[in-house]
Design a protein around this motif. Structure first.
Motif, mmCIF file in Angstrom:
data_model
loop_
_atom_site.group_PDB
_atom_site.id
_atom_site.type_symbol
_atom_site.label_atom_id
_atom_site.label_comp_id
_atom_site.label_asym_id
_atom_site.label_seq_id
_atom_site.Cartn_x
_atom_site.Cartn_y
_atom_site.Cartn_z
ATOM 1 N N ILE A 67 0.878 -1.173 0.000
ATOM 2 C CA ILE A 67 0.000 0.000 0.000
ATOM 3 C C ILE A 67 0.911 1.217 0.000
ATOM 4 O O ILE A 67 1.875 1.278 0.772
ATOM 5 C CB ILE A 67 -0.908 -0.011 1.242
ATOM 6 C CG1 ILE A 67 -1.739 -1.298 1.265
ATOM 7 C CG2 ILE A 67 -1.790 1.231 1.290
ATOM 8 C CD1 ILE A 67 -2.323 -1.632 2.609
ATOM 9 N N PHE A 68 0.630 2.177 -0.882
ATOM 10 C CA PHE A 68 1.519 3.330 -0.986
ATOM 11 C C PHE A 68 0.803 4.505 -1.636
ATOM 12 O O PHE A 68 -0.244 4.352 -2.253
ATOM 13 C CB PHE A 68 2.771 2.966 -1.800
ATOM 14 C CG PHE A 68 2.471 2.582 -3.226
ATOM 15 C CD1 PHE A 68 2.602 3.515 -4.243
ATOM 16 C CD2 PHE A 68 2.053 1.302 -3.560
ATOM 17 C CE1 PHE A 68 2.317 3.170 -5.563
ATOM 18 C CE2 PHE A 68 1.773 0.948 -4.872
ATOM 19 C CZ PHE A 68 1.901 1.885 -5.876
ATOM 20 N N ASP A 69 1.422 5.668 -1.490
ATOM 21 C CA ASP A 69 0.957 6.883 -2.146
ATOM 22 C C ASP A 69 1.941 7.237 -3.243
ATOM 23 O O ASP A 69 3.162 7.091 -3.064
ATOM 24 C CB ASP A 69 0.890 8.059 -1.161
ATOM 25 C CG ASP A 69 -0.146 7.846 -0.076
ATOM 26 O OD1 ASP A 69 -1.139 7.130 -0.326
ATOM 27 O OD2 ASP A 69 0.038 8.401 1.026
ATOM 28 N N GLY A 70 1.411 7.692 -4.381
ATOM 29 C CA GLY A 70 2.265 8.087 -5.487
ATOM 30 C C GLY A 70 1.653 9.223 -6.279
ATOM 31 O O GLY A 70 0.439 9.438 -6.242
ATOM 32 N N ASP A 71 2.503 9.932 -7.001
ATOM 33 C CA ASP A 71 2.049 11.077 -7.791
ATOM 34 C C ASP A 71 1.492 10.676 -9.157
ATOM 35 O O ASP A 71 0.703 11.414 -9.739
ATOM 36 C CB ASP A 71 3.196 12.078 -7.984
ATOM 37 C CG ASP A 71 3.600 12.711 -6.664
ATOM 38 O OD1 ASP A 71 2.718 12.936 -5.818
ATOM 39 O OD2 ASP A 71 4.802 12.972 -6.484
ATOM 40 N N GLU A 72 1.914 9.536 -9.674
ATOM 41 C CA GLU A 72 1.476 9.090 -11.001
ATOM 42 C C GLU A 72 -0.006 8.707 -10.953
ATOM 43 O O GLU A 72 -0.423 7.936 -10.097
ATOM 44 C CB GLU A 72 2.308 7.895 -11.467
ATOM 45 C CG GLU A 72 1.906 7.336 -12.812
ATOM 46 C CD GLU A 72 2.008 8.353 -13.929
ATOM 47 O OE1 GLU A 72 0.985 8.617 -14.583
ATOM 48 O OE2 GLU A 72 3.111 8.889 -14.136
#
Length: 185
Positions: free
Chosen positions: A46-51
């Protein structure tokens, strides 16, 4: 910034493609993803990303994992909202736990062709059931997943697309860990 869940296929199974979750988390952090966490040894990140384009994101992760680990890993990307829709749209809303019925979800990398769906339909049996909805195969297993004809490998072969399977509890836990709430997102 968007929240994502990456589900890696075939790691830490039968002594193959071994990777510790701490190392996997570090790899995702090295790709400049934020708020990275993992869940169980089967490769859920689980992660946050800009793409915002999931296909570009997946290709980047696959490339970087191959560079760092020296083996190919299929990766399926979903948002918490997409996982919530999977849960809400299940055709198997109730199960007979006393009869050992279990729910699994196979996540597909792309929508299968009509010809591929026909191949899978030809394999239908009287023990287990499945329903395909877009990028999702819902499985109702009546004995044991390990004995089911509808293994991940079988589904991939019949549909001709990369896939990864999770049990119902894992899907729901991933939603919870992603801190997704329809009223707040």
């Amino acid at each position: 910034m968007a929240r994502y869940i990456a589900m890696l296929r075939g790691i830490n199974v039968s002594g193959q493609k071994i990777i510790k979750m701490d190392r996997l988390r570090q790899l995702f952090e090295s790709m400049a993803f934020r708020n990275v966490s993992t869940y169980i040894q089967s490769g859920n990140v689980i992660f946050d990303g800009d793409e915002l384009d999931a296909a570009i994101l997946r290709d980047r992760i696959v490339h970087e994992l191959k560079e760092q680990l020296t083996f190919d890993i299929s990766v399926i990307i979903r948002t918490p909202e997409e996982l919530q829709e999977v849960v809400q749209n299940t055709p198997y809303a109730t199960i007979k736990a006393d009869e050992n019925e279990q729910r699994y979800v196979t996540f597909l990398s792309q929508v299968p062709s009509e010809a591929a769906l026909a191949k899978l339909a030809a394999a239908q049996n009287e023990v287990d059931e499945y329903t395909v909805k877009g990028l999702t195969v819902y499985l109702l297993i009546r004995k044991n997943y390990g004995d089911s004809k509808f293994s991940n490998n079988f589904i991939e072969k019949k549909l001709g697309v990369a896939a990864t399977t999770r049990n119902w509890e894992t899907v729901n836990k991933l939603i919870q860990l992603a801190d997704y709430s329809p009223s707040t997102k």
